[in-house]
Scaffold this active site. Structure first.
Site, short mmCIF file in Angstrom:
data_model
loop_
_atom_site.label_atom_id
_atom_site.label_comp_id
_atom_site.label_asym_id
_atom_site.label_seq_id
_atom_site.Cartn_x
_atom_site.Cartn_y
_atom_site.Cartn_z
N HIS A 79 0.84 -1.19 0.00
CA HIS A 79 0.00 0.00 0.00
C HIS A 79 0.88 1.24 0.00
CE1 HIS A 79 -3.83 -2.09 1.74
NE2 HIS A 79 -3.34 -2.69 0.66
N GLU A 81 0.82 3.86 1.87
CA GLU A 81 1.26 4.24 3.22
C GLU A 81 2.45 3.38 3.65
OE1 GLU A 81 -3.36 4.18 3.37
OE2 GLU A 81 -1.77 3.21 2.23
N CYS A 107 -6.32 1.56 5.39
CA CYS A 107 -6.98 0.34 5.86
C CYS A 107 -6.50 0.02 7.28
CB CYS A 107 -6.64 -0.82 4.92
SG CYS A 107 -4.92 -1.37 5.02
N CYS A 110 -2.63 -0.68 7.46
CA CYS A 110 -1.85 0.55 7.37
C CYS A 110 -2.05 1.44 8.59
CB CYS A 110 -2.19 1.30 6.08
SG CYS A 110 -1.57 0.47 4.61
#
Length: 148
Positions: A79, A81, A107, A110
């Protein structure tokens, strides 16, 4: 003369530009970690360095018809992040006390990583349905801001 954008709008625009580097087939996400109005790192979602980018044939989420928001481990990519945090670690940059600008709400995975990295403010444009992320960020006292 044009009116200057707010700092939040400025950094979100940069996150949106970072998202254009995404190699994910399902969603392009960009992230910018900022402290004291200075960019520390950026990240976008996609396969790890040196790994072939996803294709319709290699995307596990497409192959197994995984619904959005479920089974995050069934993905070859990272991801945005996560990549922004990894870049900070790779270059020895502390992100404690920073804020993150992300095109989409983090999410739950993260969210946990961002909390443990010391980032205390999440600013995002697109909400993402993840009740566990909401619960965790509230319990940790994370400030969350949705930009219009």
């Amino acid at each position: 003369m044009n009116e200057r954008p707010s700092w939040d709008s400025y950094f979100m625009k940069i996150a949106e530009d970072v998202a254009t580097r995404s190699t994910c087939l399902r969603r392009s996400v960009g992230a910018v970690i900022v402290k004291d109005k200075r960019i520390l790192t950026t990240g976008y979602n996609g396969a790890p360095t040196g790994i072939e980018h996803c294709t319709r044939e290699t995307c596990l989420r497409i192959k197994f018809n995984v619904p959005s928001g479920e089974r995050h481990e069934l993905c070859r990519g990272l991801h945005a992040e996560q990549n922004a945090i990894i870049q900070a670690a790779y270059h020895g940059v502390s992100v404690r006390g920073a804020r993150i600008y992300v095109t989409h709400q983090p999410c739950s995975i993260c969210t946990k990583m961002l909390i443990n990295s010391g980032i205390d403010t999440f600013i995002y444009r697109q909400p993402y349905s993840d009740p566990l992320a909401d619960e965790i960020s509230s319990a940790a006292g994370i400030q969350r801001i949705i930009l219009d």
